[in-house]
Design a protein around this motif. Structure first.
Motif, PDB file in Angstrom:
ATOM      1  N   UNK A 205       0.740  -1.212   0.043  1.00 36.59           N
ATOM      2  CA  UNK A 205      -0.110   0.011  -0.203  1.00 36.59           C
ATOM      3  C   UNK A 205       0.923   1.417  -0.096  1.00 36.59           C
ATOM      4  N   UNK A 206       2.325   1.306  -0.204  1.00 34.79           N
ATOM      5  CA  UNK A 206       3.035   2.494  -0.609  1.00 34.79           C
ATOM      6  C   UNK A 206       2.676   2.519  -2.010  1.00 34.79           C
ATOM      7  N   UNK A 207       2.064   1.691  -2.668  1.00 33.72           N
ATOM      8  CA  UNK A 207       2.229   1.947  -4.192  1.00 33.72           C
ATOM      9  C   UNK A 207       0.664   2.823  -4.350  1.00 33.72           C
ATOM     10  N   UNK A 208       0.761   3.504  -5.413  1.00 39.92           N
ATOM     11  CA  UNK A 208      -0.645   4.084  -5.766  1.00 39.92           C
ATOM     12  C   UNK A 208      -1.526   2.952  -6.221  1.00 39.92           C
ATOM     13  N   UNK A 209      -2.632   3.244  -6.263  1.00 36.36           N
ATOM     14  CA  UNK A 209      -3.796   2.301  -6.592  1.00 36.36           C
ATOM     15  C   UNK A 209      -3.633   2.058  -7.927  1.00 36.36           C
ATOM     16  N   UNK A 210      -3.320   2.724  -8.790  1.00 33.44           N
ATOM     17  CA  UNK A 210      -3.169   2.303 -10.243  1.00 33.44           C
ATOM     18  C   UNK A 210      -2.118   1.267 -10.369  1.00 33.44           C
ATOM     19  N   UNK A 211      -1.114   1.432  -9.428  1.00 34.22           N
ATOM     20  CA  UNK A 211      -0.080   0.414  -9.755  1.00 34.22           C
ATOM     21  C   UNK A 211      -0.544  -0.851  -9.149  1.00 34.22           C
ATOM     22  N   UNK A 212      -1.123  -0.653  -7.755  1.00 34.07           N
ATOM     23  CA  UNK A 212      -1.667  -1.875  -7.090  1.00 34.07           C
ATOM     24  C   UNK A 212      -2.482  -2.707  -7.970  1.00 34.07           C
ATOM     25  N   UNK A 213      -3.306  -1.945  -8.713  1.00 36.93           N
ATOM     26  CA  UNK A 213      -4.613  -2.724  -9.614  1.00 36.93           C
ATOM     27  C   UNK A 213      -3.811  -3.488 -10.633  1.00 36.93           C
ATOM     28  N   UNK A 214      -2.477  -3.121 -10.999  1.00 33.64           N
ATOM     29  CA  UNK A 214      -1.962  -4.087 -12.077  1.00 33.64           C
ATOM     30  C   UNK A 214      -1.472  -5.526 -11.541  1.00 33.64           C
ATOM     31  N   UNK A 215      -1.507  -5.607 -10.234  1.00 35.14           N
ATOM     32  CA  UNK A 215      -1.148  -6.887  -9.567  1.00 35.14           C
ATOM     33  C   UNK A 215      -2.532  -7.567  -9.160  1.00 35.14           C
ATOM     34  N   UNK A 216      -3.439  -6.589  -8.856  1.00 42.44           N
ATOM     35  CA  UNK A 216      -4.858  -7.456  -8.101  1.00 42.44           C
ATOM     36  C   UNK A 216      -5.497  -7.798  -9.342  1.00 42.44           C
ATOM     37  N   UNK A 217      -5.825  -6.785 -10.282  1.00 41.23           N
ATOM     38  CA  UNK A 217      -6.979  -7.194 -11.127  1.00 41.23           C
ATOM     39  C   UNK A 217      -6.729  -8.604 -12.188  1.00 41.23           C
ATOM     40  N   UNK A 218      -5.525  -8.836 -12.590  1.00 42.83           N
ATOM     41  CA  UNK A 218      -5.106 -10.105 -13.206  1.00 42.83           C
ATOM     42  C   UNK A 218      -5.581 -11.454 -12.283  1.00 42.83           C
ATOM     43  N   UNK A 219      -5.484 -11.336 -10.915  1.00 48.07           N
ATOM     44  CA  UNK A 219      -5.892 -12.304 -10.088  1.00 48.07           C
ATOM     45  C   UNK A 219      -7.213 -12.727 -10.181  1.00 48.07           C
ATOM     46  N   UNK A 220      -8.040 -11.504 -10.637  1.00 47.39           N
ATOM     47  CA  UNK A 220      -9.553 -11.811 -10.667  1.00 47.39           C
ATOM     48  C   UNK A 220     -10.063 -12.536 -11.932  1.00 47.39           C
ATOM     49  N   UNK A 221      -8.833 -12.601 -12.723  1.00 47.55           N
ATOM     50  CA  UNK A 221      -9.195 -13.642 -14.034  1.00 47.55           C
ATOM     51  C   UNK A 221      -8.756 -15.054 -13.852  1.00 47.55           C
ATOM     52  N   UNK A 222      -8.473 -15.347 -12.537  1.00 46.93           N
ATOM     53  CA  UNK A 222      -7.872 -16.911 -12.335  1.00 46.93           C
ATOM     54  C   UNK A 222      -8.738 -17.524 -11.365  1.00 46.93           C
ATOM     55  N   UNK A 223      -9.814 -18.394 -11.999  1.00 42.64           N
ATOM     56  CA  UNK A 223     -10.974 -18.733 -11.026  1.00 42.64           C
ATOM     57  C   UNK A 223     -10.531 -19.569 -10.086  1.00 42.64           C
ATOM     58  N   UNK A 224      -9.217 -20.283  -9.854  1.00 43.51           N
ATOM     59  CA  UNK A 224      -8.758 -21.020  -8.825  1.00 43.51           C
ATOM     60  C   UNK A 224      -8.434 -20.177  -7.813  1.00 43.51           C
ATOM     61  N   UNK A 225      -8.095 -18.823  -8.080  1.00 39.86           N
ATOM     62  CA  UNK A 225      -7.576 -18.066  -6.658  1.00 39.86           C
ATOM     63  C   UNK A 225      -8.855 -17.467  -6.045  1.00 39.86           C
ATOM     64  N   UNK A 226      -9.375 -18.046  -4.900  1.00 37.75           N
ATOM     65  CA  UNK A 226     -10.436 -17.641  -4.271  1.00 37.75           C
ATOM     66  C   UNK A 226     -10.225 -16.743  -3.148  1.00 37.75           C
ATOM     67  N   UNK A 227      -9.179 -16.496  -2.804  1.00 37.39           N
ATOM     68  CA  UNK A 227      -8.937 -15.194  -1.813  1.00 37.39           C
ATOM     69  C   UNK A 227      -7.526 -14.500  -2.125  1.00 37.39           C
ATOM     70  N   UNK A 228      -7.712 -13.291  -1.739  1.00 30.71           N
ATOM     71  CA  UNK A 228      -6.737 -12.440  -1.924  1.00 30.71           C
ATOM     72  C   UNK A 228      -6.193 -11.699  -0.797  1.00 30.71           C
TER      73      UNK A 228
END
Length: 440
Positions: A205-228
């Motif tokens: 969370x030292x990263x800007x939201x735009x940068x954090x989003x680059x790491x988080x949103x791809x995880x939402x495309x992976x059905x087997x990842x159920x928790x972040x």
């Protein structure tokens, strides 16, 4: 989930100001120290990382109690953090104004003696994908992968006892980090047993939201990842990240997006002392996070001279529970860096845990501890008992590299001075704790 109910009024965010070793002399003018003590703290900061910020300095530290104030000890160097000979070596170099290259060389040599990457972080935990070592990931347990975003390998302030101190000392070969989001996603798709991704650091969370989003949103495309999970100290050290930072509302919208995807989003909040919960902005920040549907789970280590009392832990668990968070782990100080100074013996640690646990309601008894994140897994000290005439530690693995070892009780010979798993020996003269459970 609508986000309008928790948006902060436009207030032009509170200004973040970081303090680093070059600011240490000025900050220490607030504390009554001898010249030799002052030099010692500078010597420690030349080896181990120091960084704090205006919020910690102005809102959390009680300067009338320094140097004994717990948050001062939590964020400012202490003489005992280096072994005596190493401290004297660094003090001598600084006192005679040695060349910078000589100081850096000495600091590197000392760091290498402090077990910079314990429990297999640079070998046993690093996954391989298509013949490539993914050095910015850690895959210790089958169902969980840790992701270390390159842009998040710092913190709003550094804890003096941090076991990830090698991330912050400017030595590239010690740092765990990645910005290869595509390969990370490919690895996760190839390993459907991974159901939980932990984004960690440093502090993501030292990263800007735009940068954090680059790491988080791809995880939402992976059905087997159920928790972040997002590991962070920002609720304690910079709560304005959630209230008045320029992109605070964008961050909360990102949290809502994760929750709306049907996944569990957990903010793994690192709280060390109840003093960190007292400013009103912390409570406001926690409310805003919870309003997104995210869950706040609170964890931290037991640290000598900072929170080594049942009173501190009972207050911490009670208060976080009242604020809607979930007490999660009480960790044992890891076998790296200044553990010799901050570590609490396991026997004493369990006594503190038990006494604090007895003081809180059932709602706070979600916490587990004291827990060692050791080579084989998360080893929990369940207590001390006498069995067949021998005094023993009763232990079990909450999590393990080998899932067959999870939740199987085992016993170690009682050792009043033991501070880490590798200090322990199997009880009853046995050769090993459990079949397949190795200490190293």
């Amino acid at each position: 989930m609508s986000s309008t109910h928790h948006l902060a009024p436009s207030q032009g965010g509170t200004r973040f100001r970081a303090f680093t070793p070059r600011d240490l002399d000025g900050l220490l003018q607030r504390v009554s120290l001898t010249a030799d003590q002052h030099l010692a703290l500078r010597a420690v900061s030349a080896v181990l990382p120091f960084r704090t910020n205006s919020y910690v300095v102005d809102e959390l530290i009680d300067w009338t109690a320094a140097p004994d104030d717990p948050v001062f000890r939590l964020t400012f160097p202490q003489e005992g953090m280096l072994p005596g000979p190493e401290l004297r070596r660094m003090k001598d170099l600084l006192a005679r104004q040695a060349p910078k290259s000589e100081i850096l060389r000495a600091a590197h040599e000392i760091r290498m003696k402090l077990n910079p990457h314990p429990s297999g972080q640079l070998d046993a935990n690093v996954p391989v994908h298509e013949g490539q070592r993914l050095t910015g990931l850690q895959h210790k347990y089958p169902e969980t992968v840790l992701i270390f975003p390159r842009q998040g390998q710092t913190c709003h302030a550094y804890c003096t006892y941090c076991f990830r101190w090698p991330q912050f000392v400017g030595e590239a070969e010690l740092r765990i980090a990645t910005d290869d989001i595509g390969t990370t996603s490919s690895y996760l798709r190839a390993h459907p047993e991974v159901t939980s991704a932990l984004i960690t650091g440093g502090d993501p969370l030292v990263m800007s939201t735009d940068v954090l989003r680059r790491y988080v949103e791809p995880l939402l495309e992976i059905d087997t990842v159920r928790s972040i999970r997002i590991g962070t100290k920002s609720l304690a050290f910079w709560p304005y990240r959630f209230t008045r930072d320029r992109d605070a509302d964008d961050l909360l919208r990102l949290f809502e997006k994760v929750v709306a995807s049907g996944r569990h989003l957990a903010l793994m909040a690192h709280f060390t002392h109840p003093q960190e919960l007292r400013p009103p902005v912390v409570r406001q920040a926690m409310r805003r996070v919870r309003d997104t549907g995210a869950v706040i789970r609170c964890q931290g280590p037991l640290v000598a001279g900072i929170n080594d009392s049942a009173e501190a832990w009972a207050e911490l668990w009670d208060e976080t529970t009242t604020l809607g968070a979930v007490p999660y782990y009480q960790f044992v100080e890891r076998d790296t860096g200044p553990q010799g100074y901050f570590g609490v013996p396991l026997a004493r640690g369990h006594e503190i845990f038990r006494d604090a646990y007895a003081r809180v309601s059932g709602l706070a008894r979600t916490v587990r501890g004291p827990v060692m994140s050791a080579m084989p897994g998360k080893v929990c000290v369940d207590g001390v008992a006498e069995i067949a005439g021998e005094k023993v530690f009763v232990l079990h693995l909450i999590q393990a590299r080998d899932p067959s070892l999870v939740d199987r009780p085992f016993f170690a010979a009682y050792d009043e001075g033991a501070t880490w798993f590798t200090d322990l020996k199997p009880a009853f003269g046995a050769e090993r704790f459990l079949p397949g459970l190795e200490v190293g």
